[in-house]
Design a protein around this motif. Structure first.
Motif, PDB file in Angstrom:
ATOM      1  N   ALA A   5       0.830  -1.206   0.000  1.00 33.85           N
ATOM      2  CA  ALA A   5       0.000   0.000   0.000  1.00 33.85           C
ATOM      3  C   ALA A   5       0.866   1.259   0.000  1.00 33.85           C
ATOM      4  N   LEU A   6       1.965   1.220   0.770  1.00 33.31           N
ATOM      5  CA  LEU A   6       2.872   2.364   0.805  1.00 33.31           C
ATOM      6  C   LEU A   6       3.523   2.588  -0.555  1.00 33.31           C
ATOM      7  N   MET A   7       3.894   1.516  -1.243  1.00 39.68           N
ATOM      8  CA  MET A   7       4.532   1.649  -2.549  1.00 39.68           C
ATOM      9  C   MET A   7       3.569   2.272  -3.558  1.00 39.68           C
ATOM     10  N   VAL A   8       2.310   1.859  -3.522  1.00 37.75           N
ATOM     11  CA  VAL A   8       1.300   2.424  -4.421  1.00 37.75           C
ATOM     12  C   VAL A   8       1.134   3.921  -4.143  1.00 37.75           C
ATOM     13  N   PHE A   9       1.022   4.280  -2.862  1.00 38.39           N
ATOM     14  CA  PHE A   9       0.854   5.680  -2.487  1.00 38.39           C
ATOM     15  C   PHE A   9       2.094   6.490  -2.862  1.00 38.39           C
ATOM     16  N   HIS A  10       3.275   5.864  -2.727  1.00 34.68           N
ATOM     17  CA  HIS A  10       4.535   6.520  -3.071  1.00 34.68           C
ATOM     18  C   HIS A  10       4.544   6.949  -4.543  1.00 34.68           C
ATOM     19  N   PHE A  11       4.181   6.031  -5.425  1.00 32.76           N
ATOM     20  CA  PHE A  11       4.197   6.354  -6.852  1.00 32.76           C
ATOM     21  C   PHE A  11       3.064   7.312  -7.222  1.00 32.76           C
ATOM     22  N   LYS A  12       1.966   7.240  -6.509  1.00 39.73           N
ATOM     23  CA  LYS A  12       0.874   8.183  -6.751  1.00 39.73           C
ATOM     24  C   LYS A  12       1.327   9.602  -6.429  1.00 39.73           C
ATOM     25  N   MET A  13       2.016   9.771  -5.286  1.00 34.23           N
ATOM     26  CA  MET A  13       2.507  11.085  -4.902  1.00 34.23           C
ATOM     27  C   MET A  13       3.629  11.541  -5.827  1.00 34.23           C
ATOM     28  N   LYS A  14       4.503  10.622  -6.218  1.00 37.28           N
ATOM     29  CA  LYS A  14       5.597  10.968  -7.127  1.00 37.28           C
ATOM     30  C   LYS A  14       5.041  11.437  -8.468  1.00 37.28           C
ATOM     31  N   LEU A  15       3.992  10.780  -8.952  1.00 33.77           N
ATOM     32  CA  LEU A  15       3.338  11.189 -10.194  1.00 33.77           C
ATOM     33  C   LEU A  15       2.754  12.583 -10.069  1.00 33.77           C
ATOM     34  N   GLU A  16       2.154  12.869  -8.916  1.00 28.57           N
ATOM     35  CA  GLU A  16       1.545  14.180  -8.694  1.00 28.57           C
ATOM     36  C   GLU A  16       2.592  15.286  -8.631  1.00 28.57           C
ATOM     37  N   LEU A  17       3.751  14.988  -8.051  1.00 26.38           N
ATOM     38  CA  LEU A  17       4.779  16.015  -7.873  1.00 26.38           C
ATOM     39  C   LEU A  17       5.645  16.217  -9.117  1.00 26.38           C
ATOM     40  N   PHE A  18       5.974  15.122  -9.809  1.00 25.19           N
ATOM     41  CA  PHE A  18       6.966  15.200 -10.882  1.00 25.19           C
ATOM     42  C   PHE A  18       6.416  14.896 -12.270  1.00 25.19           C
ATOM     43  N   GLY A  19       5.160  14.467 -12.360  1.00 23.04           N
ATOM     44  CA  GLY A  19       4.568  14.247 -13.664  1.00 23.04           C
ATOM     45  C   GLY A  19       4.801  12.849 -14.206  1.00 23.04           C
ATOM     46  N   ASP A  20       4.103  12.562 -15.297  1.00 27.71           N
ATOM     47  CA  ASP A  20       4.141  11.234 -15.909  1.00 27.71           C
ATOM     48  C   ASP A  20       5.233  11.201 -16.978  1.00 27.71           C
ATOM     49  N   SER A  21       6.378  10.657 -16.619  1.00 25.09           N
ATOM     50  CA  SER A  21       7.488  10.533 -17.565  1.00 25.09           C
ATOM     51  C   SER A  21       8.399   9.414 -17.080  1.00 25.09           C
ATOM     52  N   GLU A  22       9.535   9.255 -17.743  1.00 28.56           N
ATOM     53  CA  GLU A  22      10.474   8.195 -17.356  1.00 28.56           C
ATOM     54  C   GLU A  22      11.037   8.413 -15.957  1.00 28.56           C
ATOM     55  N   ILE A  23      10.809   9.589 -15.401  1.00 27.21           N
ATOM     56  CA  ILE A  23      11.322   9.898 -14.068  1.00 27.21           C
ATOM     57  C   ILE A  23      10.674   9.007 -13.008  1.00 27.21           C
ATOM     58  N   LEU A  24       9.480   8.470 -13.301  1.00 30.03           N
ATOM     59  CA  LEU A  24       8.799   7.593 -12.349  1.00 30.03           C
ATOM     60  C   LEU A  24       9.566   6.288 -12.128  1.00 30.03           C
ATOM     61  N   CYS A  25      10.406   5.916 -13.081  1.00 28.55           N
ATOM     62  CA  CYS A  25      11.094   4.619 -13.030  1.00 28.55           C
ATOM     63  C   CYS A  25      12.512   4.717 -12.496  1.00 28.55           C
ATOM     64  N   ARG A  26      12.905   5.867 -12.008  1.00 29.34           N
ATOM     65  CA  ARG A  26      14.273   6.032 -11.507  1.00 29.34           C
ATOM     66  C   ARG A  26      14.297   7.025 -10.363  1.00 29.34           C
ATOM     67  N   ASP A  27      15.483   7.183  -9.755  1.00 27.24           N
ATOM     68  CA  ASP A  27      15.644   8.139  -8.664  1.00 27.24           C
ATOM     69  C   ASP A  27      15.581   9.575  -9.183  1.00 27.24           C
ATOM     70  N   ILE A  28      15.092  10.457  -8.327  1.00 29.61           N
ATOM     71  CA  ILE A  28      15.059  11.884  -8.655  1.00 29.61           C
ATOM     72  C   ILE A  28      16.472  12.448  -8.542  1.00 29.61           C
ATOM     73  N   ARG A  29      16.870  13.240  -9.521  1.00 28.85           N
ATOM     74  CA  ARG A  29      18.172  13.900  -9.498  1.00 28.85           C
ATOM     75  C   ARG A  29      17.973  15.406  -9.404  1.00 28.85           C
ATOM     76  N   GLN A  30      19.033  16.102  -9.044  1.00 28.55           N
ATOM     77  CA  GLN A  30      18.931  17.560  -8.968  1.00 28.55           C
ATOM     78  C   GLN A  30      18.605  18.162 -10.330  1.00 28.55           C
ATOM     79  N   GLN A  31      19.045  17.510 -11.404  1.00 24.07           N
ATOM     80  CA  GLN A  31      18.753  18.013 -12.743  1.00 24.07           C
ATOM     81  C   GLN A  31      17.260  17.973 -13.057  1.00 24.07           C
TER      82      GLN A  31
END
Length: 341
Positions: free
Chosen positions: A18-44
């Motif tokens: 459940a936490l993993m699902v919520f994690h990706f839901k929040m990540k999608l909301e903050l960073f958008g739907d792109s290849e970034i969902l499949c990797r770590d966030i970088r400063q770039q």
């Protein structure tokens, strides 16, 4: 990656999923739907406004751990700089997920210390968003401390505890009210080092250089630059060089205890054999996955074996000096009592 979520939920598979699902839901909301969902966030991946918030020092990683060996994340509302609350959320997300790359943080959890001097409480809607974002992170918050200097915030802090924090977090949440000096003392009673906080006794703020060093090191790592020996947060059993709160680090205290255990044998051996005893202590530290670290250009770097052995030898000499001083004081006191009045 999945192990990180299991550790956060104490290996409860259902809660971890459940936490993993919520994690990706929040990540999608903050960073958008792109290849970034499949990797770590970088400063770039952060916008200029996000980076301004990150560099403002509103969220910092303490270079020293608490006495229990846990990582400390500090939040300073007075330093917060953003155009939209999501700028702060994205900067916090990057900081927390970067810290979580350390396996010790995943296993032991982390501590949050929030400072709110000369400032008011955020709007409840913004606070709820911050708490929701933190709830999506696979990090186990062991304790939280909220520090403030304005008595008018008493009711607001109580409201935050009741209306914003989840019920299970209430008993881990501590509030501290008073001057910056008083609050620093109270935090120290919980084993939290305060020498790197960006505030002095008068309450003036400035971002410590170690925060900019942390950003620079991880920017280089994000760019896959070569930073082979850079260590931003020491482990629990690491022995730290330097003055100040480094001597209260768990690894330093444990090293002193090991020295005390073999001190008698060290003193009764020949000078040439003392090196072997010091080497044994160094080996015991290394066998427990501890390292001997020195602060250099914003990061901790591991020293060579000879320097580590000299550190241990200094502990032996320091212990001998303390014992000699105690013996002299004891003999002096006995002598005074034996003299006729």
């Amino acid at each position: 990656f999945r192990l990180m979520f299991l550790r956060a939920e104490r290996f409860n598979a259902k809660k971890s999923a459940a936490l993993m699902v919520f994690h990706f839901k929040m990540k999608l909301e903050l960073f958008g739907d792109s290849e970034i969902l499949c990797r770590d966030i970088r400063q770039q991946d952060l916008s200029s406004d996000d980076l301004d918030c990150l560099r403002s020092g509103s969220m910092q990683v303490c270079p020293l751990k608490d006495v229990g060996g846990r990582t400390i994340l500090s939040y300073f509302k007075m330093l917060k700089k953003y155009k939209h609350p999501d700028n702060a959320n994205r900067a916090m997300w990057y900081t927390a997920m970067t810290v979580l790359k350390d396996e010790d943080v995943q296993k032991q959890g982390a501590i949050m210390v929030a400072y709110n001097y000369w400032s008011s409480i955020e709007k409840v809607t913004i606070l709820r968003k911050h708490v929701e974002m933190h709830a999506a992170l696979p990090i186990r918050w062991v304790a939280g401390h909220f520090c403030y200097d304005d008595p008018r915030l008493h009711f607001a802090v109580t409201g935050f505890r009741l209306l914003v924090l989840p019920t299970f977090a209430h008993f881990r949440f501590r509030t501290h009210w008073g001057s910056p000096e008083d609050i620093a003392f109270r935090l120290q009673t919980f084993g939290i080092p305060t020498e790197n906080t960006p505030t002095d006794k008068e309450g003036f703020f400035s971002v410590p250089l170690c925060h900019y060093d942390w950003i620079k090191v991880h920017e280089s790592r994000d760019e896959q630059a070569s930073v082979p020996d850079a260590i931003t947060i020491p482990r629990r059993f690491d022995v730290l060089f330097g003055k100040g709160n480094a001597k209260y680090h768990t690894g330093n205290l444990r090293c002193i205890h090991l020295v005390e255990m073999v001190a008698e044998r060290y003193e009764n051996t020949k000078r040439a054999d003392k090196t072997e005893v010091a080497d044994e202590v160094v080996s015991m530290i290394h066998n427990s996955h501890g390292r001997f670290l020195k602060w250099n250009n914003g990061v901790w770097t591991e020293v060579d074996h000879k320097t580590a052995r000299e550190k241990v030898s200094n502990y032996f000499r320091s212990l001998r000096g303390h014992r000699s001083k105690g013996t002299r004081e004891k003999n002096s006191a006995v002598k005074k009592r034996s003299q006729p009045s």
